[in-house]
Write a protein that holds these residues in place. Sequence first.
Motif: not given
Length: 103
Positions: A63-69
């Motif tokens: 979920e954190k990686l999704n927010n970064i992208f």
Amino acid sequence: MVYITSWDEFVDRSVQLFRADPDSSRYVMKYRHSDGKLVLKVTDNKECLKFKTDQAQDAKKMEKLNNIFFALMARGPDADLSEVTGKEQMEAQPAKKGRGRKQ
């Protein structure tokens, strides 16, 4: 295609790959319920980065990686990512309940 075993290395290299060529980069998530495995793939048709996990706690990291992208796609590849990680740290703090005696 070799799987990257370290989550931090996968995130760092994925962000670098996206920033190098945002127009041709893609991010794919694939979950196999029968195996209980989640596979994340970031590619720009020249280089392919993959991460595989079967741990439920890695869903929060995903979920954190999704927010970064999402931040990189919305604000551009030169966006400051400290705001994305800082916001999640603020949300992680527990809220006060208000069931105690007021002093």
